[in-house]
Motif scaffolding. Structure first.
Motif, PDB file in Angstrom:
ATOM      1  N   ALA A  51       0.876  -1.171   0.000  1.00  0.00           N
ATOM      2  CA  ALA A  51       0.000   0.000   0.000  1.00  0.00           C
ATOM      3  C   ALA A  51       0.910   1.216   0.000  1.00  0.00           C
ATOM      4  CB  ALA A  51      -0.907   0.011   1.225  1.00  0.00           C
ATOM      5  N   LEU A  52       0.805   2.057  -1.028  1.00  0.00           N
ATOM      6  CA  LEU A  52       1.704   3.195  -1.185  1.00  0.00           C
ATOM      7  C   LEU A  52       1.115   4.451  -0.569  1.00  0.00           C
ATOM      8  CD1 LEU A  52       3.003   2.906  -4.870  1.00  0.00           C
ATOM      9  CD2 LEU A  52       4.126   2.154  -2.767  1.00  0.00           C
ATOM     10  N   PHE A  53       1.913   5.128   0.252  1.00  0.00           N
ATOM     11  CA  PHE A  53       1.556   6.418   0.834  1.00  0.00           C
ATOM     12  C   PHE A  53       2.651   7.409   0.468  1.00  0.00           C
ATOM     13  CE2 PHE A  53      -0.311   3.140   3.541  1.00  0.00           C
ATOM     14  CZ  PHE A  53      -1.649   3.514   3.500  1.00  0.00           C
ATOM     15  N   LEU A  54       2.271   8.473  -0.207  1.00  0.00           N
ATOM     16  CA  LEU A  54       3.254   9.361  -0.818  1.00  0.00           C
ATOM     17  C   LEU A  54       3.090  10.798  -0.343  1.00  0.00           C
ATOM     18  CD1 LEU A  54       2.885   8.030  -4.484  1.00  0.00           C
ATOM     19  CD2 LEU A  54       4.528   7.281  -2.747  1.00  0.00           C
ATOM     20  N   ASP A  55       4.166  11.351   0.198  1.00  0.00           N
ATOM     21  CA  ASP A  55       4.238  12.783   0.436  1.00  0.00           C
ATOM     22  C   ASP A  55       4.353  13.473  -0.921  1.00  0.00           C
ATOM     23  OD1 ASP A  55       4.587  15.248   1.781  1.00  0.00           O
ATOM     24  OD2 ASP A  55       6.759  15.029   1.688  1.00  0.00           O
ATOM     25  N   VAL A  56       4.060  14.758  -0.985  1.00  0.00           N
ATOM     26  CA  VAL A  56       4.031  15.461  -2.269  1.00  0.00           C
ATOM     27  C   VAL A  56       5.283  16.315  -2.462  1.00  0.00           C
ATOM     28  CG1 VAL A  56       2.788  17.171  -3.666  1.00  0.00           C
ATOM     29  CG2 VAL A  56       1.534  15.396  -2.420  1.00  0.00           C
ATOM     30  N   ASP A  57       5.418  17.399  -1.714  1.00  0.00           N
ATOM     31  CA  ASP A  57       6.553  18.312  -1.906  1.00  0.00           C
ATOM     32  C   ASP A  57       7.849  17.646  -1.466  1.00  0.00           C
ATOM     33  OD1 ASP A  57       5.386  21.269  -2.501  1.00  0.00           O
ATOM     34  OD2 ASP A  57       4.004  20.122  -1.257  1.00  0.00           O
ATOM     35  N   GLY A  58       8.826  17.631  -2.349  1.00  0.00           N
ATOM     36  CA  GLY A  58      10.095  16.985  -2.065  1.00  0.00           C
ATOM     37  C   GLY A  58      10.135  15.525  -2.448  1.00  0.00           C
ATOM     38  N   CYS A  59       8.995  14.982  -2.903  1.00  0.00           N
ATOM     39  CA  CYS A  59       8.926  13.587  -3.335  1.00  0.00           C
ATOM     40  C   CYS A  59       8.310  13.487  -4.727  1.00  0.00           C
ATOM     41  CB  CYS A  59       8.122  12.756  -2.339  1.00  0.00           C
ATOM     42  SG  CYS A  59       8.890  12.584  -0.715  1.00  0.00           S
ATOM     43  N   LEU A  60       7.012  13.775  -4.832  1.00  0.00           N
ATOM     44  CA  LEU A  60       6.362  13.748  -6.143  1.00  0.00           C
ATOM     45  C   LEU A  60       6.685  14.989  -6.959  1.00  0.00           C
ATOM     46  CD1 LEU A  60       2.836  12.284  -5.324  1.00  0.00           C
ATOM     47  CD2 LEU A  60       4.831  11.121  -6.281  1.00  0.00           C
ATOM     48  N   ALA A 110      -1.992   3.139  -8.886  1.00  0.00           N
ATOM     49  CA  ALA A 110      -3.179   2.758  -8.120  1.00  0.00           C
ATOM     50  C   ALA A 110      -3.756   1.447  -8.648  1.00  0.00           C
ATOM     51  CB  ALA A 110      -4.223   3.871  -8.182  1.00  0.00           C
ATOM     52  N   VAL A 111      -3.783   1.296  -9.954  1.00  0.00           N
ATOM     53  CA  VAL A 111      -4.263   0.043 -10.545  1.00  0.00           C
ATOM     54  C   VAL A 111      -3.322  -1.101 -10.177  1.00  0.00           C
ATOM     55  CG1 VAL A 111      -4.685  -1.168 -12.712  1.00  0.00           C
ATOM     56  CG2 VAL A 111      -5.492   1.181 -12.424  1.00  0.00           C
ATOM     57  N   PHE A 154      -1.508  -1.553  -7.634  1.00  0.00           N
ATOM     58  CA  PHE A 154      -1.582  -1.967  -6.235  1.00  0.00           C
ATOM     59  C   PHE A 154      -3.022  -2.063  -5.745  1.00  0.00           C
ATOM     60  CE2 PHE A 154       2.730  -0.278  -6.671  1.00  0.00           C
ATOM     61  CZ  PHE A 154       3.458  -1.347  -6.153  1.00  0.00           C
ATOM     62  N   GLY A 155      -3.924  -2.398  -6.640  1.00  0.00           N
ATOM     63  CA  GLY A 155      -5.298  -2.674  -6.252  1.00  0.00           C
ATOM     64  C   GLY A 155      -6.025  -1.501  -5.623  1.00  0.00           C
ATOM     65  N   GLY A 156      -5.660  -0.281  -6.030  1.00  0.00           N
ATOM     66  CA  GLY A 156      -6.288   0.907  -5.479  1.00  0.00           C
ATOM     67  C   GLY A 156      -5.646   1.421  -4.210  1.00  0.00           C
ATOM     68  N   ALA A 157      -4.653   0.704  -3.676  1.00  0.00           N
ATOM     69  CA  ALA A 157      -4.045   1.067  -2.395  1.00  0.00           C
ATOM     70  C   ALA A 157      -2.911   2.065  -2.596  1.00  0.00           C
ATOM     71  CB  ALA A 157      -3.548  -0.184  -1.681  1.00  0.00           C
ATOM     72  N   LEU A 158      -3.269   3.268  -2.981  1.00  0.00           N
ATOM     73  CA  LEU A 158      -2.320   4.372  -3.124  1.00  0.00           C
ATOM     74  C   LEU A 158      -3.000   5.617  -2.594  1.00  0.00           C
ATOM     75  CD1 LEU A 158       0.020   5.378  -6.000  1.00  0.00           C
ATOM     76  CD2 LEU A 158      -1.661   7.039  -5.183  1.00  0.00           C
ATOM     77  N   ALA A 159      -2.276   6.374  -1.770  1.00  0.00           N
ATOM     78  CA  ALA A 159      -2.836   7.598  -1.208  1.00  0.00           C
ATOM     79  C   ALA A 159      -1.753   8.659  -1.067  1.00  0.00           C
ATOM     80  CB  ALA A 159      -3.476   7.334   0.159  1.00  0.00           C
ATOM     81  N   LEU A 160      -2.133   9.905  -1.305  1.00  0.00           N
ATOM     82  CA  LEU A 160      -1.275  11.044  -1.009  1.00  0.00           C
ATOM     83  C   LEU A 160      -1.494  11.422   0.451  1.00  0.00           C
ATOM     84  CD1 LEU A 160      -1.980  13.245  -4.173  1.00  0.00           C
ATOM     85  CD2 LEU A 160      -0.329  11.375  -3.892  1.00  0.00           C
ATOM     86  N   ALA A 197       8.118   5.013 -11.183  1.00  0.00           N
ATOM     87  CA  ALA A 197       7.746   4.611 -12.540  1.00  0.00           C
ATOM     88  C   ALA A 197       8.088   3.144 -12.774  1.00  0.00           C
ATOM     89  CB  ALA A 197       8.440   5.491 -13.565  1.00  0.00           C
ATOM     90  N   GLY A 198       9.173   2.674 -12.179  1.00  0.00           N
ATOM     91  CA  GLY A 198       9.559   1.281 -12.341  1.00  0.00           C
ATOM     92  C   GLY A 198       8.623   0.312 -11.650  1.00  0.00           C
ATOM     93  N   LEU A 199       7.875   0.787 -10.644  1.00  0.00           N
ATOM     94  CA  LEU A 199       6.956  -0.096  -9.942  1.00  0.00           C
ATOM     95  C   LEU A 199       5.809  -0.550 -10.830  1.00  0.00           C
ATOM     96  CD1 LEU A 199       6.608   1.602  -6.436  1.00  0.00           C
ATOM     97  CD2 LEU A 199       8.212  -0.176  -7.163  1.00  0.00           C
ATOM     98  N   VAL A 200       5.481   0.228 -11.840  1.00  0.00           N
ATOM     99  CA  VAL A 200       4.364  -0.120 -12.722  1.00  0.00           C
ATOM    100  C   VAL A 200       4.643  -1.419 -13.460  1.00  0.00           C
ATOM    101  CG1 VAL A 200       2.982   0.625 -14.697  1.00  0.00           C
ATOM    102  CG2 VAL A 200       3.670   2.280 -12.963  1.00  0.00           C
ATOM    103  N   VAL A 201       5.900  -1.664 -13.766  1.00  0.00           N
ATOM    104  CA  VAL A 201       6.268  -2.848 -14.548  1.00  0.00           C
ATOM    105  C   VAL A 201       7.109  -3.811 -13.726  1.00  0.00           C
ATOM    106  CG1 VAL A 201       6.133  -1.682 -16.763  1.00  0.00           C
ATOM    107  CG2 VAL A 201       8.268  -1.595 -15.480  1.00  0.00           C
ATOM    108  N   MET A 202       6.961  -3.764 -12.404  1.00  0.00           N
ATOM    109  CA  MET A 202       7.794  -4.595 -11.536  1.00  0.00           C
ATOM    110  C   MET A 202       7.508  -6.074 -11.765  1.00  0.00           C
ATOM    111  SD  MET A 202       5.900  -4.056  -7.878  1.00  0.00           S
ATOM    112  CE  MET A 202       4.223  -4.673  -7.594  1.00  0.00           C
TER     113      MET A 202
END
Length: 264
Positions: free
Chosen positions: A16-25, A49-50, A52-58, A246-251
Motif C-alpha cells: 500500500a503506497l503512501f506518498l508525500d508530495v513536496d520533495g517527493c512527487l 493505483a491500478v 496496487f489494487g487501489g491502495a495508493l494515497a497522497l 515509474a519502475g513499480l508499474v512494470v515490476m
C-alpha cells in the motif's frame, strides 16, 4: 544515480503506497504555488493505483483542494493538512483564538521581505526559503502564538518553513486510518517523505512492519542539527524517487527483501 543503484526495498504487489508530495512527487520550489508537476505524473499515479489494487494515497501537508488541482485529472485517495482533512468528512472545528493568529503572522511576513504566509483551513505556515535569516524569528513567533489558542496549536518546523496546525492528527495517524479500511487493509504499508513532518509516518509504517523511505540527503529544518530519521531506506533526491516509482508499474513478482538491507 540510476534506479538500479538505489537502496530501496524490492517491490511487492501487496504493498500500500503512501506518498508525500513536496520533495517527493514534486521538487521543492521557492513558494508552494511554484511547484511543477512533471508531464505524465498524474497518469503514473493512476497506473500505480491500478497496479496496487487501489491502495495508493497522497499524505500531504497541502489542503485537499491543492492536491486535486496539482494532479488533475488523477484523483487518488488523499489526506490533506497532515491528516486533518479528508474527502467526504465534515471539517473539524477550529480552536478558540485561531482566527486571531492571522494578523500577527501577516505582520511578520510583511516585516520580513521574502517570508510568505500560507493560510490553510486548519493551520498556517510561514515559508522563509527566500529569507533564511527570518527562520528563528518565525519559529519564536509561532511558539508564542500557539500557546494562545485553546486547545493549543502544534508547532512544526520543516525545511525552511514553520507550521502552526491543530493537534490530534499527523501523517502517522492518517496512514493508520487508511490501513484500517479496504483497499489498504491487509497490505504492507510503504511511506515516502522528505521532511521532519514525515517522521510520524515513518514511525507508523515501521511499527506496522512496512517500509519507510526518506527522500533527500537529510530532514533538517534549519533550526540546528537535523534529527535522526526513523526512515529505514533512503533515496538521494525527488527525481530519483519518481524514476523508482515509474519502475513499480512494470515490476516483476517479488523475489524477497532488497539486497544490501535498509539504508541509514
Amino acid at each position: 544515480m540510476t534506479v538500479a543503484a538505489l537502496r530501496l526495498p524490492d517491490p511487492r504487489p501487496d504493498w500500500a503506497l503512501f506518498l508525500d508530495v513536496d520533495g517527493c512527487l514534486v521538487d521543492i520550489a521557492p513558494t508552494p504555488d511554484a511547484v511543477v508537476v512533471e508531464p505524465g505524473l498524474p497518469a503514473l499515479l493512476d497506473r500505480l493505483a491500478v497496479r496496487f489494487g487501489g491502495a495508493l494515497a497522497l499524505v500531504s501537508g497541502r489542503p485537499l483542494a491543492e492536491l486535486e488541482q496539482l494532479f488533475h485529472p488523477a484523483r487518488p485517495a488523499a489526506a490533506g493538512q497532515h491528516g486533518l482533512e479528508w474527502r467526504g468528512r465534515p471539517p473539524l472545528p477550529r480552536p478558540e483564538g485561531f482566527e486571531a493568529l492571522d494578523a500577527p503572522l501577516q505582520a511578520f511576513a510583511e516585516a520580513h521581505p521574502g517570508v510568505l504566509l500560507e493560510r490553510k483551513s486548519h493551520g498556517f505556515a510561514l515559508h522563509y526559503r527566500a529569507a533564511p535569516a527570518a527562520g528563528a524569528g518565525a519559529l519564536a513567533l509561532a511558539r508564542r502564538l500557539a500557546a494562545t489558542t485553546a486547545p493549543e496549536l502544534r508547532v512544526m518546523p520543516g525545511k525552511m518553513v514553520v507550521e502552526l496546525r491543530m493537534a490530534g492528527a499527523d501523517k502517522g495517524t492518517a496512514i493508520r486510518a487508511f490501513m484500517e479500511a479496504p483497499p489498504f487493509r491487509g497490505r504492507v504499508p510503504v511511506f515516502a517523505g522528505d521532511d521532519v513532518t514525515d517522521e510520524d509516518g515513518f514511525a507508523m509504517v515501521n511499527a506496522m512492519g512496512g517500509h519507510s523511505i526518506r527522500v533527500g540527503p537529510d530532514i533538517g529544518s534549519g533550526h540546528g542539527a537535523p534529527p535522526a530519521s526513523a526512515a529505514r531506506w533512503t533515496v538521494p533526491d525527488a527525481p530519483g524517487f519518481r524514476r523508482w516509482l515509474a519502475g513499480l508499474v512494470v515490476m516483476d513478482e517479488p523475489a524477497g527483501e532488497g539486497a544490501g538491507g535498509p539504508g541509514t
